[in-house]
Design a protein around this motif. Structure first.
Motif, PDB file in Angstrom:
ATOM      1  N   ARG A  59       0.842  -0.945   0.086  1.00  0.00           N
ATOM      2  CA  ARG A  59       0.091   0.040  -0.088  1.00  0.00           C
ATOM      3  C   ARG A  59       0.957   1.295   0.196  1.00  0.00           C
ATOM      4  O   ARG A  59       1.797   1.190   0.860  1.00  0.00           O
ATOM      5  CB  ARG A  59      -0.896   0.117   1.173  1.00  0.00           C
ATOM      6  CG  ARG A  59      -1.945  -1.193   1.208  1.00  0.00           C
ATOM      7  CD  ARG A  59      -2.502  -1.127   2.456  1.00  0.00           C
ATOM      8  NE  ARG A  59      -1.524  -1.706   3.626  1.00  0.00           N
ATOM      9  CZ  ARG A  59      -1.968  -2.125   4.956  1.00  0.00           C
ATOM     10  NH1 ARG A  59      -3.144  -1.596   5.171  1.00  0.00           N
ATOM     11  NH2 ARG A  59      -0.962  -2.380   5.881  1.00  0.00           N
ATOM     12  N   VAL A 144      -4.917   6.248  -1.921  1.00  0.00           N
ATOM     13  CA  VAL A 144      -4.006   4.793  -1.340  1.00  0.00           C
ATOM     14  C   VAL A 144      -4.275   3.814  -2.291  1.00  0.00           C
ATOM     15  O   VAL A 144      -5.306   3.459  -2.704  1.00  0.00           O
ATOM     16  CB  VAL A 144      -4.712   4.487  -0.188  1.00  0.00           C
ATOM     17  CG1 VAL A 144      -3.710   3.265   0.324  1.00  0.00           C
ATOM     18  CG2 VAL A 144      -4.389   5.490   0.907  1.00  0.00           C
ATOM     19  N   GLY A 146      -2.746  -0.291  -3.713  1.00  0.00           N
ATOM     20  CA  GLY A 146      -1.796  -1.413  -3.257  1.00  0.00           C
ATOM     21  C   GLY A 146      -2.484  -2.753  -4.304  1.00  0.00           C
ATOM     22  O   GLY A 146      -3.225  -2.586  -4.993  1.00  0.00           O
ATOM     23  N   ALA A 150      -5.168  -6.192  -0.699  1.00  0.00           N
ATOM     24  CA  ALA A 150      -4.573  -5.569   0.607  1.00  0.00           C
ATOM     25  C   ALA A 150      -5.699  -4.992   1.319  1.00  0.00           C
ATOM     26  O   ALA A 150      -6.932  -4.935   1.059  1.00  0.00           O
ATOM     27  CB  ALA A 150      -3.809  -4.385  -0.091  1.00  0.00           C
ATOM     28  N   PHE A 152      -7.653  -2.468   2.730  1.00  0.00           N
ATOM     29  CA  PHE A 152      -7.806  -0.756   2.702  1.00  0.00           C
ATOM     30  C   PHE A 152      -8.848  -0.340   3.754  1.00  0.00           C
ATOM     31  O   PHE A 152      -9.155   0.803   3.640  1.00  0.00           O
ATOM     32  CB  PHE A 152      -8.703  -0.673   1.227  1.00  0.00           C
ATOM     33  CG  PHE A 152      -7.666  -0.899   0.151  1.00  0.00           C
ATOM     34  CD1 PHE A 152      -6.730  -0.072  -0.098  1.00  0.00           C
ATOM     35  CD2 PHE A 152      -7.604  -2.078  -0.376  1.00  0.00           C
ATOM     36  CE1 PHE A 152      -5.782  -0.147  -1.443  1.00  0.00           C
ATOM     37  CE2 PHE A 152      -6.653  -2.193  -1.658  1.00  0.00           C
ATOM     38  CZ  PHE A 152      -5.710  -1.209  -1.989  1.00  0.00           C
TER      39      PHE A 152
END
Length: 327
Positions: A59, A144, A146, A150, A152
């Motif tokens: 991330r 953000v 990733g 991931a 989040f």
């Protein structure tokens, strides 16, 4: 913002985000992120800038800003970004999925900023928001991104924590364990951002201000004292001053205050240069040096200033060198 190139190999699932947080501040923009996230890029001068903060996994938080005067269209700027992502996706032969106002980002920013949250997914997944601040006139994009698997869940708190400009006459600077406020009138001249040593240098009307942080304090001071150690770090700069030292507690720690007066020859040389620039020189050196056992760091704030200036004292009084002090 992150590219959409195909990853060379599959990546594993990311671990849950840690609790707590740390402050990152750069040119008036501040954000609070999980403790094990760290800045990997800071750039920008004047009205534009870029801040990238990475987690230990995939991330990455990116914040970009630019000053937009006159007619500022948040939808138009977001559309330009979407088209850029689509071009990258076509070039790399990946499919891009785009969504506006995902429910995870409801009420993410004040309405006066005209925010538009969004999400996209290709080889990576991302959640972001774009807005325009009517006070500082900055158009800000924060995102953000990733791996698709991931975690989040930290994104809403991160995006809500972003401040796009400083309030009042002080700007917060916070990188790699050094957090302080400096007066707006002092302009950043240079930075040194190393693992063991972080330094900010500012200038205003002939005055120079330094804020510094060193790591591994216990190891550095194992066979010496704070005064001797710091004098060695500053040997080149201190040579032109007559310096007196006195004990001065800082944030509950034992510390040292230094007061220096420039020696006659370097003072006269600098006076001639200052007269050419029509600016009265700063003759005096004033600073504080202390060890913070809680963070295992050595910190110092020092200024080349005029007699009677108290900016160093004001900065040190505002500083927090370890977490358990209330903000």
């Amino acid at each position: 913002m992150p590219t959409l190139k195909r990853p060379k190999r599959p990546t594993s699932a990311t671990r849950p985000a840690p609790t707590g947080g740390t402050l990152v501040g750069w040119r008036g923009v501040t954000v609070r992120v999980p403790e094990d996230w760290s800045p990997v890029l800071v750039s920008g001068e004047g009205p534009s800038g870029h801040l990238r903060i990475a987690s230990p996994d995939s991330r990455v938080l990116e914040i970009k800003w630019k000053e937009v005067r006159g007619s500022a269209s948040v939808p138009a700027n977001l559309e330009n970004y979407r088209r850029t992502l689509e071009r990258i996706a076509r070039r790399n032969r990946v499919e891009l999925t785009w969504r506006l106002r995902p429910k995870q980002l409801t009420a993410i920013r004040p309405q006066r900023q005209q925010p538009i949250p969004y999400a996209w997914e290709a080889t990576h997944r991302a959640y972001g928001v774009i807005w325009h601040c009517p006070h500082c006139l900055r158009m800000v994009t924060a995102e953000v991104a990733g791996d698709p698997d991931a975690d989040f869940s930290v994104v809403p708190d991160i995006l809500r924590s972003i401040s796009d400009h400083a309030e009042g006459d002080w700007i917060t600077w916070a990188l790699y364990g050094l957090e302080f406020e400096a007066p707006k009138r002092f302009q950043l001249e240079r930075t040194r951002l190393k693992t063991g040593h972080v330094e900010f240098q500012f200038r205003h009307a002939g005055r120079i201000l330094w804020a510094e942080r060193w790591g591994l304090a216990r190891l550095a001071l194992k066979q010496t004292d704070l005064k001797t150690w710091w004098t060695a770090q500053w040997a080149e700069r201190l040579g032109r001053y007559r310096v007196e030292w006195e004990e001065a507690p800082v944030d509950g720690h034992r510390g040292l205050r230094l007061i220096g007066t420039e020696r006659p020859l370097p003072a006269f040389t600098r006076l001639l240069g200052s007269l050419v620039a029509l600016q009265w020189p700063a003759w005096c050196l004033r600073g504080y040096v202390w060890e913070c056992p809680q963070s295992n760091r050595i910190l110092a704030v020092t200024a080349m200033q005029r007699r009677g200036d108290r900016v160093v004292d004001e900065i040190v009084a505002r500083m927090r060198c370890h977490r358990d002090r209330a903000p």
